[in-house]
Design a protein around this motif. Sequence first.
Motif, PDB file in Angstrom:
ATOM      1  N   ASP A  42       0.869  -1.176   0.000  1.00  0.00           N
ATOM      2  CA  ASP A  42       0.000   0.000   0.000  1.00  0.00           C
ATOM      3  C   ASP A  42       0.911   1.232   0.000  1.00  0.00           C
ATOM      4  O   ASP A  42       1.990   1.202   0.607  1.00  0.00           O
ATOM      5  CB  ASP A  42      -0.922   0.028   1.231  1.00  0.00           C
ATOM      6  CG  ASP A  42      -2.121   0.950   1.016  1.00  0.00           C
ATOM      7  OD1 ASP A  42      -3.254   0.444   0.902  1.00  0.00           O
ATOM      8  OD2 ASP A  42      -1.913   2.197   0.948  1.00  0.00           O
ATOM      9  N   HIS A  82     -10.353   3.258  -8.347  1.00  0.00           N
ATOM     10  CA  HIS A  82     -10.724   2.865  -9.715  1.00  0.00           C
ATOM     11  C   HIS A  82      -9.738   3.353 -10.772  1.00  0.00           C
ATOM     12  O   HIS A  82      -9.459   2.658 -11.745  1.00  0.00           O
ATOM     13  CB  HIS A  82     -12.127   3.386 -10.043  1.00  0.00           C
ATOM     14  CG  HIS A  82     -13.173   2.842  -9.126  1.00  0.00           C
ATOM     15  ND1 HIS A  82     -14.501   3.216  -9.173  1.00  0.00           N
ATOM     16  CD2 HIS A  82     -13.098   1.937  -8.107  1.00  0.00           C
ATOM     17  CE1 HIS A  82     -15.185   2.578  -8.255  1.00  0.00           C
ATOM     18  NE2 HIS A  82     -14.362   1.809  -7.580  1.00  0.00           N
ATOM     19  N   LYS A 103     -14.008  -4.624  -8.579  1.00  0.00           N
ATOM     20  CA  LYS A 103     -14.835  -3.910  -9.544  1.00  0.00           C
ATOM     21  C   LYS A 103     -14.500  -2.420  -9.463  1.00  0.00           C
ATOM     22  O   LYS A 103     -13.971  -1.989  -8.430  1.00  0.00           O
ATOM     23  CB  LYS A 103     -16.327  -4.194  -9.308  1.00  0.00           C
ATOM     24  CG  LYS A 103     -16.805  -4.095  -7.846  1.00  0.00           C
ATOM     25  CD  LYS A 103     -17.076  -2.712  -7.413  1.00  0.00           C
ATOM     26  CE  LYS A 103     -17.335  -2.519  -5.975  1.00  0.00           C
ATOM     27  NZ  LYS A 103     -17.311  -1.096  -5.602  1.00  0.00           N
ATOM     28  N   GLU A 132     -19.432 -10.121  -4.234  1.00  0.00           N
ATOM     29  CA  GLU A 132     -19.673 -11.151  -3.228  1.00  0.00           C
ATOM     30  C   GLU A 132     -21.142 -11.392  -2.897  1.00  0.00           C
ATOM     31  O   GLU A 132     -21.512 -12.458  -2.400  1.00  0.00           O
ATOM     32  CB  GLU A 132     -18.914 -10.815  -1.935  1.00  0.00           C
ATOM     33  CG  GLU A 132     -19.409  -9.584  -1.173  1.00  0.00           C
ATOM     34  CD  GLU A 132     -18.915  -8.260  -1.767  1.00  0.00           C
ATOM     35  OE1 GLU A 132     -18.219  -8.281  -2.794  1.00  0.00           O
ATOM     36  OE2 GLU A 132     -19.276  -7.201  -1.207  1.00  0.00           O
ATOM     37  N   TRP A 175     -12.025   9.433  -1.986  1.00  0.00           N
ATOM     38  CA  TRP A 175     -11.811   9.259  -3.434  1.00  0.00           C
ATOM     39  C   TRP A 175     -13.058   8.739  -4.149  1.00  0.00           C
ATOM     40  O   TRP A 175     -13.224   8.965  -5.349  1.00  0.00           O
ATOM     41  CB  TRP A 175     -10.585   8.373  -3.706  1.00  0.00           C
ATOM     42  CG  TRP A 175     -10.703   6.927  -3.275  1.00  0.00           C
ATOM     43  CD1 TRP A 175     -10.225   6.376  -2.126  1.00  0.00           C
ATOM     44  CD2 TRP A 175     -11.320   5.858  -4.001  1.00  0.00           C
ATOM     45  NE1 TRP A 175     -10.508   5.033  -2.073  1.00  0.00           N
ATOM     46  CE2 TRP A 175     -11.180   4.685  -3.217  1.00  0.00           C
ATOM     47  CE3 TRP A 175     -11.979   5.747  -5.219  1.00  0.00           C
ATOM     48  CZ2 TRP A 175     -11.672   3.445  -3.614  1.00  0.00           C
ATOM     49  CZ3 TRP A 175     -12.478   4.515  -5.618  1.00  0.00           C
ATOM     50  CH2 TRP A 175     -12.321   3.389  -4.821  1.00  0.00           C
ATOM     51  N   LYS A 176     -13.928   8.059  -3.399  1.00  0.00           N
ATOM     52  CA  LYS A 176     -15.121   7.490  -4.042  1.00  0.00           C
ATOM     53  C   LYS A 176     -16.134   8.560  -4.456  1.00  0.00           C
ATOM     54  O   LYS A 176     -17.117   8.264  -5.126  1.00  0.00           O
ATOM     55  CB  LYS A 176     -15.774   6.467  -3.108  1.00  0.00           C
ATOM     56  CG  LYS A 176     -14.873   5.252  -2.891  1.00  0.00           C
ATOM     57  CD  LYS A 176     -15.390   4.309  -1.823  1.00  0.00           C
ATOM     58  CE  LYS A 176     -14.364   3.204  -1.566  1.00  0.00           C
ATOM     59  NZ  LYS A 176     -14.666   2.367  -0.417  1.00  0.00           N
TER      60      LYS A 176
HETATM   61  N1  LIG Z   1     -16.645  -5.843  -3.302  1.00  0.00           N
HETATM   62  C1  LIG Z   1     -17.082  -4.897  -2.492  1.00  0.00           C
HETATM   63  O1  LIG Z   1     -18.074  -5.051  -1.799  1.00  0.00           O
HETATM   64  C2  LIG Z   1     -16.343  -3.602  -2.398  1.00  0.00           C
HETATM   65  C3  LIG Z   1     -16.608  -2.700  -1.352  1.00  0.00           C
HETATM   66  C4  LIG Z   1     -15.866  -1.512  -1.298  1.00  0.00           C
HETATM   67  C5  LIG Z   1     -14.928  -1.246  -2.266  1.00  0.00           C
HETATM   68  N2  LIG Z   1     -14.711  -2.143  -3.280  1.00  0.00           N
HETATM   69  C6  LIG Z   1     -13.699  -1.889  -4.334  1.00  0.00           C
HETATM   70  O2  LIG Z   1     -12.417  -2.125  -3.787  1.00  0.00           O
HETATM   71  C7  LIG Z   1     -11.469  -1.224  -4.332  1.00  0.00           C
HETATM   72  C8  LIG Z   1     -10.806  -0.476  -3.188  1.00  0.00           C
HETATM   73  O3  LIG Z   1     -11.810   0.105  -2.387  1.00  0.00           O
HETATM   74  P1  LIG Z   1     -11.632   0.236  -0.805  1.00  0.00           P
HETATM   75  O4  LIG Z   1     -12.982   0.514  -0.266  1.00  0.00           O
HETATM   76  O5  LIG Z   1     -10.853  -0.900  -0.253  1.00  0.00           O
HETATM   77  O6  LIG Z   1     -10.777   1.570  -0.775  1.00  0.00           O
HETATM   78  P2  LIG Z   1      -9.752   2.097   0.328  1.00  0.00           P
HETATM   79  O7  LIG Z   1      -9.539   3.534   0.023  1.00  0.00           O
HETATM   80  O8  LIG Z   1     -10.189   1.693   1.693  1.00  0.00           O
HETATM   81  O9  LIG Z   1      -8.426   1.265  -0.014  1.00  0.00           O
HETATM   82  C9  LIG Z   1      -7.685   1.488  -1.172  1.00  0.00           C
HETATM   83  C10 LIG Z   1      -6.225   1.431  -0.798  1.00  0.00           C
HETATM   84  O10 LIG Z   1      -5.417   1.527  -1.970  1.00  0.00           O
HETATM   85  C11 LIG Z   1      -4.234   2.192  -1.585  1.00  0.00           C
HETATM   86  N3  LIG Z   1      -3.510   2.646  -2.768  1.00  0.00           N
HETATM   87  C12 LIG Z   1      -3.716   3.765  -3.497  1.00  0.00           C
HETATM   88  N4  LIG Z   1      -2.821   3.827  -4.501  1.00  0.00           N
HETATM   89  C13 LIG Z   1      -2.044   2.717  -4.397  1.00  0.00           C
HETATM   90  C14 LIG Z   1      -0.940   2.215  -5.146  1.00  0.00           C
HETATM   91  N5  LIG Z   1      -0.457   2.862  -6.206  1.00  0.00           N
HETATM   92  N6  LIG Z   1      -0.363   1.064  -4.748  1.00  0.00           N
HETATM   93  C15 LIG Z   1      -0.829   0.401  -3.676  1.00  0.00           C
HETATM   94  N7  LIG Z   1      -1.877   0.828  -2.931  1.00  0.00           N
HETATM   95  C16 LIG Z   1      -2.470   1.972  -3.295  1.00  0.00           C
HETATM   96  C17 LIG Z   1      -4.722   3.300  -0.680  1.00  0.00           C
HETATM   97  O11 LIG Z   1      -3.686   3.832   0.119  1.00  0.00           O
HETATM   98  C18 LIG Z   1      -5.792   2.586   0.116  1.00  0.00           C
HETATM   99  O12 LIG Z   1      -5.307   2.075   1.332  1.00  0.00           O
HETATM  100  C19 LIG Z   1     -12.241  -0.352  -5.325  1.00  0.00           C
HETATM  101  O13 LIG Z   1     -12.093  -0.886  -6.615  1.00  0.00           O
HETATM  102  C20 LIG Z   1     -13.675  -0.470  -4.872  1.00  0.00           C
HETATM  103  O14 LIG Z   1     -14.629  -0.311  -5.911  1.00  0.00           O
HETATM  104  C21 LIG Z   1     -15.388  -3.309  -3.336  1.00  0.00           C
END
Ligand SMILES: NC(=O)c1ccc[n+]([C@@H]2O[C@H](COP(=O)([O-])OP(=O)(O)OC[C@H]3O[C@@H](n4cnc5c(N)ncnc54)[C@H](O)[C@@H]3O)[C@@H](O)[C@H]2O)c1
Length: 378
Positions: A42, A82, A103, A132, A175-176
């Motif tokens: 991360d 994204h 996604k 999921e 960011w969302k």
């Molecule tokens: N399946 C689901 O139910 C569900 C739910 C929420 C989010 N999501 C998806 O999951 C993904 C992440 O969402 P989230 O809620 O975990 O976001 P989040 O912001 O909690 O986590 C994203 C992480 O990516 C890190 N990051 C940013 N740039 C990076 C890089 N270059 N290298 C490594 N890490 C980096 C950030 O520091 C952050 O910790 C998105 O695609 C989102 O659509 C899915």
Amino acid sequence: MREVRFGIIGCGLMGREFASAAARWLHLTGMRARPRIVAVCDTNPALMGWYTDALGPMQVTTDYRELLANPEVEAVYCAVPHVLHAEIYPAILAAGKHLLGEKPFGMDLAQNRVISQAIAARPDLLVRCSSEMPFYPGAQKVVEFIRSGAVGPVLEVEASFLHSSDINPDKPINWKRMARVNGDYGCMGDLGMHVLHVPLRLGWRPSRVTASLVKRVETRPDGKGGRVACDTWDNATITCTVPDAAGDFPMVLKTWRIAPGEANTWSIRVLGMKGSAFFSTKSPRQWSWMRYEAGGPQGWVTEDLGYTPLFGAITGGIFEFGFTDAIQQMWAAFVDELAGGDAKGFPCATPEEAAAHHAVLTAALEAGVGGQSVGVVY
Ligand SMILES: NC(=O)c1ccc[n+]([C@@H]2O[C@H](COP(=O)([O-])OP(=O)(O)OC[C@H]3O[C@@H](n4cnc5c(N)ncnc54)[C@H](O)[C@@H]3O)[C@@H](O)[C@H]2O)c1
């Protein structure tokens, strides 16, 4: 049992969900393989101590290229904003690692195509898209009911994913809620794969769409005492025409971030001439259905399902199933496929389904912004 060695890129909300599901793999029974997390990445180093505290020493890096250069890593879970999918997913595949990507699989259609090309270049790798909610037992019952032909000619399908926390105008920006990071789809990019996964799996591919897009909260706190623009769509209601041999039918897809009273409600309702079925995560252990014969009664039946997931588990059948179980079942499907299984007939969302969902969302965005009906180009 075979061990599949995973790296996680993106250690935020969803990265932790995978780590937790993997850590309680003993919950599942009869699995062909189990995941072991051997590397985390991360850009925020503060997040990674949680993983090493819980799981022990492993590769820890702020540069995903270092994780991809690690020969121990066989498969990657990538959960980053994204805008980064189209950069990092192809890099994962070029490094020869299997991928479960989050996604929407690219921020927009063009970025999704970049990912699809990278997948086409590596047919030897397993690639799946996270989604999921269809792993809830009640959702599986609805799928089974439809696959059995019990519905007959379809009248209407409604698939929804409803959130409500954005109703608070003082919820800080993240960011969302920024189109340049989350994409112009807004709420559709966040929630579209969730509502389209089951319909696409059942072969319901919309040919045309109209969409009502709603924007209510224009600015949000920036965390520094000021407010910044919040430029993503809050809610989308997409009405699709679905071609079908028994007659075209309407399908309504709701991806709402401001649905008063709904914390995280995923639901699907299918109404047909012979049978209807319904499941909502609001009543996680129940599903409802109706079978109708000409002139007969029209009565819904509601059944308590309890804990009856696709992949067997130690939890007694009378108990309840929840979000973290759905996450673990999705991971069980991915790991099972990696180990040569068929994911019990319900694999995770495929790259083709992710690409089809982009086709629908792209048409929906054009339809919503332009106030017209738009054909879906697959
Ligand atoms: N399946 C689901 O139910 C569900 C739910 C929420 C989010 N999501 C998806 O999951 C993904 C992440 O969402 P989230 O809620 O975990 O976001 P989040 O912001 O909690 O986590 C994203 C992480 O990516 C890190 N990051 C940013 N740039 C990076 C890089 N270059 N290298 C490594 N890490 C980096 C950030 O520091 C952050 O910790 C998105 O695609 C989102 O659509 C899915």
